[in-house]
Design a protein around this motif. Sequence first.
Motif, short mmCIF file in Angstrom:
data_model
loop_
_atom_site.label_atom_id
_atom_site.label_comp_id
_atom_site.label_asym_id
_atom_site.label_seq_id
_atom_site.Cartn_x
_atom_site.Cartn_y
_atom_site.Cartn_z
N TYR A 291 2.40 -1.07 5.68
CA TYR A 291 1.65 -1.40 6.90
C TYR A 291 0.38 -2.17 6.62
N THR A 292 0.38 -3.12 7.36
CA THR A 292 -1.06 -4.05 7.29
C THR A 292 -1.24 -4.42 8.63
N SER A 293 -2.37 -4.55 9.06
CA SER A 293 -2.80 -4.99 10.32
C SER A 293 -4.27 -5.90 9.92
N MET A 294 -4.33 -6.31 8.76
CA MET A 294 -5.23 -7.32 8.26
C MET A 294 -4.65 -8.62 8.74
N PRO A 295 -5.51 -9.53 9.17
CA PRO A 295 -4.98 -10.82 9.52
C PRO A 295 -4.33 -11.70 8.56
N LEU A 296 -3.23 -12.16 9.10
CA LEU A 296 -2.33 -13.02 8.07
C LEU A 296 -2.94 -14.29 7.71
N TYR A 297 -3.84 -14.90 8.53
CA TYR A 297 -4.61 -16.07 7.87
C TYR A 297 -5.34 -15.97 6.69
N HIS A 298 -5.69 -14.85 6.34
CA HIS A 298 -6.46 -14.13 5.22
C HIS A 298 -5.41 -13.95 4.20
N GLY A 299 -5.72 -14.68 2.88
CA GLY A 299 -4.93 -14.33 1.62
C GLY A 299 -4.64 -12.67 1.33
N THR A 300 -5.44 -11.95 1.83
CA THR A 300 -5.17 -10.58 1.76
C THR A 300 -4.05 -10.06 2.37
N GLY A 301 -3.94 -10.54 3.79
CA GLY A 301 -2.58 -10.33 4.28
C GLY A 301 -1.42 -10.87 4.17
N SER A 302 -1.63 -12.12 3.57
CA SER A 302 -0.36 -13.00 3.77
C SER A 302 -0.01 -12.99 2.08
N ILE A 303 -0.92 -13.53 1.18
CA ILE A 303 -0.67 -13.89 -0.23
C ILE A 303 -0.37 -12.58 -0.85
N LEU A 304 -1.24 -11.26 -0.57
CA LEU A 304 -1.15 -10.21 -1.35
C LEU A 304 -0.63 -8.95 -0.40
N GLY A 305 -0.15 -9.44 0.68
CA GLY A 305 0.54 -8.47 1.55
C GLY A 305 1.92 -8.84 1.79
N VAL A 306 2.35 -10.07 2.45
CA VAL A 306 3.71 -10.41 2.98
C VAL A 306 4.49 -10.67 1.63
N LEU A 307 4.00 -11.23 0.65
CA LEU A 307 4.78 -11.85 -0.52
C LEU A 307 5.32 -10.79 -1.37
N PRO A 308 4.28 -9.84 -1.92
CA PRO A 308 4.58 -8.81 -2.59
C PRO A 308 5.65 -8.10 -2.02
N THR A 309 5.58 -7.63 -0.78
CA THR A 309 6.40 -6.89 -0.16
C THR A 309 7.85 -7.47 0.14
N PHE A 310 7.99 -8.56 0.43
CA PHE A 310 9.15 -9.22 0.27
C PHE A 310 9.76 -9.39 -0.92
N GLU A 311 9.08 -9.65 -2.13
CA GLU A 311 9.68 -9.99 -3.31
C GLU A 311 9.96 -8.72 -4.18
N CYS A 312 9.49 -7.45 -3.37
CA CYS A 312 10.12 -6.07 -4.01
C CYS A 312 11.07 -5.57 -2.98
N ARG A 313 11.49 -6.56 -2.03
CA ARG A 313 12.36 -6.00 -1.28
C ARG A 313 12.25 -4.84 -0.51
N GLY A 314 10.75 -4.80 -0.11
CA GLY A 314 10.46 -3.64 0.60
C GLY A 314 10.32 -4.00 2.11
#
Length: 670
Positions: A291-314
């Motif tokens: 779960y994240t509500s950090m803004p996706l325009y930040h690297g925290t939410g997008s690069i270190l949030g979305v990408l690791p989750t998808f690449e882990c197939r989570g």
Amino acid sequence: MSNPLALLALAGAAVLAFHKRKAIKSSLHRFDYKYKVSDDMTFLFPIAYQAVRHAYQTLISHRYNQFYDIEKTATSKKYANKVAINYIRLKPGKRYQTDGDEAFAIQQYTYKEMYDIVLRLSYILHEEYGINKGDTVTMYFMNKPLFIFIWLALWNIGALPAFLNYNLKHNPLVHSINVVDSKCVLVDSSDCSKDFKESEDEIKKVLPGLNIYYLDDAEMMKRLSDPAAPQFRQIDSIRDKDVKAYSPALLVYTSGTTGMPKSAVNSWRKVFFAAYFFPIPMGMNDDMNMYTSMPLYHGTGSILGVLPTFECRGTLSLGHKFSVSSFWAQIRLTHSNTIQYVGETCRYLVEAPENDDSRYCYGKVKLAYGNGLRMDIWTKFKEKFGIPAIGEFYASSESPFATTCHEVDGNGVGAIRNNGWLADRVFSYTLYTLVRMDPEDDNVIYRNKKGYCEEPGVNEKGELITKIWNPKNVKGTFPGYMNNDEATYSKVIRNVFHQGDAWVRSDDLMRRDELGNIYFVDRLGDTYRWKSENVSTTEVENEILALDDIEYCAVVGCKVKNHEGRCGYTVIQTVNKNREDEAQRQEVLDKLADRVFQHLPHFARPCFVRFDMIELTSSHKISKKRFRDPILPAGKSGKQQVYYLDNRAKKYCPLNADLYEQIAVEKIRI
């Protein structure tokens, strides 16, 4: 063995052996606690595997775009029907406090559904909006699935997404679009159009040929959910043409010291590290529901949030916006077992009263990860919500690498890195290290008589620097900032530990303890961090100096009791040399308040102001030295008159000790 003495001797030997084994086990435990050998051995093979993958990608396949990996997941039998995105947001006109669970709407998309939507959206962007391979497309969006769908569609086409901070307006917004040579801007018409339109005339004046498309979320999702809608998948050879490991994958904006946001280039190599290396020390796998509500325009939410989750197939459970009151309700409703934070959010959650949702979620979240978690909140956060592991990281928008701290047993509380001894030695030579600062000036890196830098001692402050692998090709490791070579190369230092090497300055002070853990200390120079945003003092000063009443100003970061980071503190000198009476000073302050509310995002508005004479250096520059580290509420002397920004009244009001205590306990929010 009937001899009592022999039996006694045997029993004694057994007791001795037991205690010896126990002592050895205890010694090994202490050794492992200090050097984290077991962690290093656990990480060794997964990291080696990913390093080989990246080498294959770089030397043989030349296929860097992560669209391919997400496509592979979406078309696999194992993961196609797994939920990729849970999107939870409040229904219009609803409040969780009064409407309970009925206040929320949840949308779900499997990996296959997400992939099909991305292909349909690619058709619209390519065929209707004319977006092609190599185009830069700026996005002005809040958190929602459409943000992610646009991002992946642009990757499919071979275009470059630029994530704009939706708090930006006027000059910073115009500059941010202009600096990346944007082909068009896609605007979230449901949530962001009002703020964007406020600056649209200014944008069109500077960029008359720029196409601006307002995307209505409901209308667009209706089109994208139609199975009969046409799809577009870019030809692989076109998508991959001229793409290198260091080519831009996406752009994220960062504050700097040049007065305007800079567009930080995040290369395919960096997003590969984020997607595949980052999850290893964090212990992420395909069971994660993050779960994240950090803004996706930040690297925290997008690069270190979305990408690791998808690449882990989570599963990514995406919140529209952070809310203290409904945070744990959203965790419960999305069945999340991992959460992402920035430091301030943890403090808000710890200080909030316990409720049924937080009690229900106790122990169900296995990992909380993010950046900026304060040491004094860290353990309280874990204990209050039953979270066994904290994953703190340090990264900047432009930095080529990140540090990680995975804390489960107390070793690393408050740290940004707690790798083992072996990993520390490897990373120090290949990725990052600390360098000693000049004893007379924390902003200057110390060099010895031979002209080289030195690593600081235990608990001595030093600046974190990251290694450039090939000094002859700086941008191969550090792409820096889009269309801003001056800013890029200004962060590079050479001949650091030996002749010819090159490193990138972080502008952040750190310290390393006796266990090798690294801790954040403070920011350097003319940038400070407030409300999880980096603020450029020059940008704020430029807005203030637009007022005719003000001759000089100096903006610094100011620590506030019980608050994370540093807020803006402005010293101003009027054109009348501060000779105004109190009523006239209030007029100046009222104009200043109007200016900062109209032209600066909330996190950049100076929270405190005082009048003072400002000295210039011999080169006619403002000297901030005596203004740094201001003391609230009335300076070191206790006699300074300081004014605070009343956000409700939208004006600056005189500060006193009682009001400052109310600010400290957040009865007054700044």
